[in-house]
Design a protein around this motif. Structure first.
Motif, short mmCIF file in Angstrom:
data_model
loop_
_atom_site.label_atom_id
_atom_site.label_comp_id
_atom_site.label_asym_id
_atom_site.label_seq_id
_atom_site.Cartn_x
_atom_site.Cartn_y
_atom_site.Cartn_z
N GLY A 7 41.36 48.83 33.87
CA GLY A 7 41.52 47.39 33.68
C GLY A 7 40.33 46.81 32.94
O GLY A 7 39.57 47.52 32.29
N THR A 8 40.15 45.50 33.07
CA THR A 8 39.08 44.79 32.37
C THR A 8 37.83 44.70 33.23
O THR A 8 37.90 44.28 34.39
N GLU A 10 34.91 42.99 34.66
CA GLU A 10 34.58 41.58 34.86
C GLU A 10 33.14 41.35 35.31
O GLU A 10 32.50 40.37 34.93
N ASP A 20 39.20 43.98 36.79
CA ASP A 20 40.41 43.17 36.95
C ASP A 20 41.63 43.96 36.49
O ASP A 20 41.68 44.45 35.37
N GLY A 22 45.59 43.21 36.45
CA GLY A 22 46.71 42.30 36.68
C GLY A 22 46.37 41.12 37.56
O GLY A 22 47.20 40.69 38.37
N GLY A 23 45.16 40.61 37.45
CA GLY A 23 44.76 39.44 38.24
C GLY A 23 44.10 39.78 39.56
O GLY A 23 43.64 38.88 40.27
N LEU A 24 44.03 41.07 39.91
CA LEU A 24 43.34 41.50 41.12
C LEU A 24 41.99 42.11 40.75
O LEU A 24 41.90 42.96 39.87
N GLY A 25 40.94 41.66 41.43
CA GLY A 25 39.61 42.19 41.14
C GLY A 25 39.22 43.26 42.14
O GLY A 25 39.09 42.99 43.34
N ASN A 44 37.92 47.13 28.22
CA ASN A 44 38.93 47.82 29.01
C ASN A 44 38.35 49.16 29.45
O ASN A 44 37.93 49.96 28.60
#
Length: 204
Positions: A7-8, A10, A20, A22-25, A44
């Motif tokens: 994911g990304t 953050e 992150d 899908g909106g979950l950290g 990413n």
């Protein structure tokens, strides 16, 4: 069970990152070396993971390679070595260098790692070598009569034997290591170079 998280990136802190998905950290504890290499905020990224579950705690530990993950999983099987100490070891030691220290009984290398004294160093070597010997004995019983050609194809040298043992310390199966080494041009390579090339081929 989490195999990896992609994911990304953050957040980057001293001992953990937040990725992150899908909106979950996901808060993931990592070694300092891995955090330095993982990339920049907004990139990413992909990390291999180990999920630790206890009654009062659920934590995720992350690694930038399967070799780091394998070494972490082996280290936490040693009595007295917890997840935080395992990450400390990974922060200052390459898996190949650590494995070489184990098979060569290099106590000095281990005691240079923060938090490891002579007693702990000896225990790490003893327990990991015992684990390696047990796994090797089981594997030899399975392949004793079916692996003669493969055995003949391996160079009978101390360097190759040490490299095979070091890769076993990192959790690789002896049979798989030998198959890789048959294909590898081993001439004029040091033990450390053999280990590194073996790691590369085994990861494919």
């Amino acid at each position: 069970m989490l195999a990896y998280i992609k994911g990304t990136l953050e957040i980057k802190q001293v001992d953990y990152v937040v990725i992150d998905v899908g909106g979950l950290g996901y808060k993931i504890y990592m070694s300092r070396k891995a955090i330095d290499k993982i990339g920049e905020i907004g990139n990413n990224v992909k990390v291999y993971t180990y999920l630790k579950v206890r009654e009062d705690d659920i934590s995720i530990f992350g690694f930038i390679s399967n070799e780091e993950l394998r070494l972490f999983e082996l280290l936490i099987t040693v009595s007295g070595i917890g997840a935080k100490m395992a990450l400390t070891i990974l922060s200052v030691s390459k898996p190949s260098d650590f494995a070489l220290a184990i098979i060569s009984d290099d106590i000095q290398y281990l005691t240079n790692i923060p938090g490891i004294g002579p007693k702990t160093g000896k225990r790490i070597i003893l327990e990991l070598k015992d684990k390696m010997k047990k796994e090797s004995a089981i594997e030899e019983l399975k392949t004793a009569t079916t692996n003669l050609k493969l055995k003949d194809a391996l160079e009978d040298s101390e360097k190759v034997d040490e490299a095979i043992q070091a890769l076993q310390v990192l959790g690789y199966n002896k049979k798989d290591i030998e198959k890789v080494f048959v294909k590898l041009d081993k001439k004029n390579l040091t033990t450390e170079e053999l280990i590194k090339k073996g790691l590369t081929l085994l990861a494919m």
